[in-house]
Design an enzyme around this catalytic site. Structure first.
Site, PDB file in Angstrom:
ATOM      1  N   HIS A 126       0.814  -1.219   0.000  1.00  0.00           N
ATOM      2  CA  HIS A 126       0.000   0.000   0.000  1.00  0.00           C
ATOM      3  C   HIS A 126       0.841   1.260   0.000  1.00  0.00           C
ATOM      4  CE1 HIS A 126      -4.058  -1.801   0.770  1.00  0.00           C
ATOM      5  NE2 HIS A 126      -3.279  -2.836   1.039  1.00  0.00           N
ATOM      6  N   ASP A 165       3.466   9.230  -1.163  1.00  0.00           N
ATOM      7  CA  ASP A 165       2.262   8.508  -0.760  1.00  0.00           C
ATOM      8  C   ASP A 165       2.079   7.353  -1.725  1.00  0.00           C
ATOM      9  OD1 ASP A 165      -0.058   8.047   0.735  1.00  0.00           O
ATOM     10  OD2 ASP A 165      -0.613  10.156   0.703  1.00  0.00           O
TER      11      ASP A 165
HETATM   12  P1  ADQ Z   1      -3.053   6.186   4.439  1.00  0.00           P
HETATM   13  O1  ADQ Z   1      -1.663   6.652   4.581  1.00  0.00           O
HETATM   14  O2  ADQ Z   1      -3.827   6.077   5.689  1.00  0.00           O
HETATM   15  O3  ADQ Z   1      -3.138   4.799   3.664  1.00  0.00           O
HETATM   16  P2  ADQ Z   1      -4.953   7.502   2.498  1.00  0.00           P
HETATM   17  O4  ADQ Z   1      -4.851   6.764   1.239  1.00  0.00           O
HETATM   18  O5  ADQ Z   1      -5.073   8.957   2.285  1.00  0.00           O
HETATM   19  O6  ADQ Z   1      -3.727   7.331   3.472  1.00  0.00           O
HETATM   20  O7  ADQ Z   1      -6.217   6.973   3.261  1.00  0.00           O
HETATM   21  C1  ADQ Z   1      -6.706   7.649   4.354  1.00  0.00           C
HETATM   22  C2  ADQ Z   1      -8.148   7.220   4.627  1.00  0.00           C
HETATM   23  O8  ADQ Z   1      -8.450   7.635   5.945  1.00  0.00           O
HETATM   24  C3  ADQ Z   1      -9.129   7.885   3.698  1.00  0.00           C
HETATM   25  O9  ADQ Z   1     -10.210   7.047   3.463  1.00  0.00           O
HETATM   26  C4  ADQ Z   1      -9.541   9.126   4.495  1.00  0.00           C
HETATM   27  O10 ADQ Z   1     -10.848   9.598   4.238  1.00  0.00           O
HETATM   28  C5  ADQ Z   1      -9.434   8.618   5.917  1.00  0.00           C
HETATM   29  N1  ADQ Z   1      -9.037   9.741   6.786  1.00  0.00           N
HETATM   30  C6  ADQ Z   1      -7.983  10.533   6.661  1.00  0.00           C
HETATM   31  N2  ADQ Z   1      -8.004  11.494   7.595  1.00  0.00           N
HETATM   32  C7  ADQ Z   1      -9.122  11.295   8.312  1.00  0.00           C
HETATM   33  C8  ADQ Z   1      -9.729  11.971   9.414  1.00  0.00           C
HETATM   34  N3  ADQ Z   1      -9.236  13.096   9.929  1.00  0.00           N
HETATM   35  N4  ADQ Z   1     -10.848  11.454   9.919  1.00  0.00           N
HETATM   36  C9  ADQ Z   1     -11.388  10.354   9.393  1.00  0.00           C
HETATM   37  N5  ADQ Z   1     -10.884   9.690   8.352  1.00  0.00           N
HETATM   38  C10 ADQ Z   1      -9.755  10.162   7.822  1.00  0.00           C
HETATM   39  C11 ADQ Z   1      -2.198   3.872   3.120  1.00  0.00           C
HETATM   40  C12 ADQ Z   1      -1.136   4.446   2.182  1.00  0.00           C
HETATM   41  C13 ADQ Z   1      -1.806   5.243   1.085  1.00  0.00           C
HETATM   42  C14 ADQ Z   1      -2.804   4.358   0.337  1.00  0.00           C
HETATM   43  C15 ADQ Z   1      -3.715   3.651   1.295  1.00  0.00           C
HETATM   44  C16 ADQ Z   1      -4.582   2.618   0.594  1.00  0.00           C
HETATM   45  O11 ADQ Z   1      -0.244   5.280   2.930  1.00  0.00           O
HETATM   46  O12 ADQ Z   1      -0.857   5.765   0.186  1.00  0.00           O
HETATM   47  O13 ADQ Z   1      -3.581   5.142  -0.529  1.00  0.00           O
HETATM   48  O14 ADQ Z   1      -2.987   2.981   2.319  1.00  0.00           O
HETATM   49  O15 ADQ Z   1      -3.810   1.712  -0.104  1.00  0.00           O
END
Ligand code: ADQ
Length: 457
Positions: A154, A362
């Site tokens: 991921h 990311d």
């Molecule tokens: P993350 O690093 O956690 O995931 P991301 O892909 O942005 O990053 O996913 C975050 C998720 O958490 C989103 O669904 C978002 O809506 C939710 N989220 C973020 N901030 C929030 C908040 N304040 N309150 C509630 N929900 C919140 C890891 C990798 C990424 C990759 C994903 C999926 O680091 O690059 O995209 O896995 O593979």
């Protein structure tokens, strides 16, 4: 079709962990295929962990183990989060290399492999997730499993020059090649991995992503992860979304909203983003009182020191901007260090004019895709996206930025705020088409098609 067995560190039984994109994505895919999800229970046991516990929820069966204190410190906080996470996000300077921690990391991979292997039957396919379990393919083979094993990373896979900084890189690479299929978020990640195998171990590319190396063949491909696009659109029209819109609307008045939503993590580029916002208000005085920036960033993995330092840094930067420019009735940059429900976020995205997604690195970044799906066609907001997010390979109609270029980022926010409706709609339609057509099901099906194609291995 046989059962799907997913293995990941965190599982969706732990509601506290549902802020992660991994949990959301795996949960969606397991629910729709029916399956077993194995991983850490989230508990730390006082002594040696007991045998696994099982429970089931919405048709998904969980197989969970506690971690001992030593495992939690050395495998989870240590090797996974303080070595692999920074190195894979190109922050070798932040890694705390520790040979002992690697031994515990390997032992946890083996212990969980043994726990899962005992439950596997012919016809099953195993799908391992993320950097906590880079050695799981090899561990499962040692535990006797000969069926298909896929792996999805991921987070980014770094360039070979960075990967080689890991003292254990040859062992990790060799173990990874015990997987049959390795999925990456982007072409960039796939090519980094392939280049490493070619340069370091004379791997040979055989076409279709196949690499012959270590006397075996592994398939390495990009499978960019998607979101539940229609589900997120529905979330943006939900009751909770409307309540969140109304609440922030009372504070916003007629101002345009610029929004950022990230886990608080040094990979997300938050200080750089705050500095760019400062520069925006330094340069564009006409925006004072007319634009409000809101950053939502709940702390996570907060036991690791760097995150505490990040929090202090963000407090300082927000204090500077608000101290310089804030007024009795205007707070330029609001920064909320807490979590919100998915529907609430969808509501906030919907009324935002600009979405700021500017990580320094990311794997994908699901927030970018969620922001797109929450927009309305008659007045869509503009997505500003870092070139270093995996999502930038797909979402080319966003305003793509280098998050290190503070002045350019500030100007790009200005450009987004002043963009014509026509251009906003034009860009948004092409973003929406990608997010809808390459959604979570598309991702799962592409990966599982390749994994199931291996039933005969
Ligand atoms: P993350 O690093 O956690 O995931 P991301 O892909 O942005 O990053 O996913 C975050 C998720 O958490 C989103 O669904 C978002 O809506 C939710 N989220 C973020 N901030 C929030 C908040 N304040 N309150 C509630 N929900 C919140 C890891 C990798 C990424 C990759 C994903 C999926 O680091 O690059 O995209 O896995 O593979």
């Amino acid at each position: 079709m046989g059962r799907l067995i997913a293995i990941s560190n965190r599982t969706a039984t732990q509601s506290a962990n549902r802020a992660g994109g991994l949990a959301v994505a795996v949960w969606e895919s397991l629910k729709s295929t029916g399956g077993v999800w194995a991983g850490w229970s989230g508990e730390i046991s006082p002594g040696e962990p007991d045998g696994p516990r099982t429970l089931s929820d919405e048709g998904v069966e969980f197989l969970l183990t506690d971690l001992s204190q030593d495992e939690h410190d050395a495998y989870y906080l240590g090797y996974a989060n303080s070595v692999l996470w920074p190195v894979f996000h190109y922050r070798v300077d932040l890694a705390t290399f520790d040979a002992e921690a690697f031994k515990v990391y390997a032992a946890v991979n083996q212990r969980i492999a043994a726990m899962v292997a005992g439950r596997l039957v012919p016809g099953d396919s195993v799908w391992v997730h993320d950097y906590h379990f880079l050695l799981m393919g090899d561990s499962l083979r040692r535990a006797g499993w000969t069926g298909p094993i896929g792996f999805f990373l991921h987070i980014p896979f770094p360039s070979p020059e960075i990967f080689r900084a890991l003292p254990e890189h040859p062992w990790i690479a060799r173990a990874m090649c015990a997987f049959n299929v390795i999925g990456f978020q982007s072409e960039q990640d796939r090519s980094n991995f392939t280049r490493y195998l070619v340069e370091e171990f004379h791997g040979e590319e055989r076409g279709e992503g196949e690499i012959a190396v270590f006397g075996t063949t592994v398939k390495a491909k990009a499978y960019p992860i998607g979101i539940d696009a229609e589900g997120f659109r529905e979330a943006s029209n939900s009751e909770l979304a409307q309540q969140a819109e109304a609440r922030i609307g009372r504070f916003l008045g007629n101002r345009l909203l610029v929004i950022g939503v990230d886990r608080m993590d040094y990979s997300k580029g938050l200080p750089q983003r705050f500095e760019a916002v400062g520069e925006l208000f330094d340069v564009h005085r006409e925006l004072h009182g007319n634009v409000s920036v809101t950053q939502i960033a709940p702390p996570s993995r907060s036991k690791v020191d760097e995150y505490k330092e990040l929090r202090v840094e963000l407090d300082r930067l927000a204090g500077r901007i608000n101290g310089d420019y804030g007024d009795l009735d205007w707070i330029p940059l609001r920064y909320l260090a807490r979590s919100y429900q998915r529907e609430e976020l969808a509501g906030l995205f919907k009324i935002a004019r600009v979405g700021l997604v500017t990580p320094l690195r990311d794997g994908m970044n699901l927030v970018a895709k969620e922001f797109v799906m929450a927009q309305e066609e008659d007045d869509p907001g503009v997505l500003i996206l870092s070139e270093f997010a995996g999502a930038a390979e797909q979402l080319t109609a966003a305003l793509i930025v280098n998050p290190h270029d503070r002045a350019k980022l500030a100007e790009t926010i200005h450009l987004a705020l002043t963009m014509s409706l026509d251009e906003r709609q034009h860009r948004w339609r092409s973003l929406r088409d990608i997010v809808v057509s390459q959604d979570i099901n598309w991702w799962r099906n592409r990966f599982l098609k390749d994994l199931h194609g291996l039933q005969s291995v």
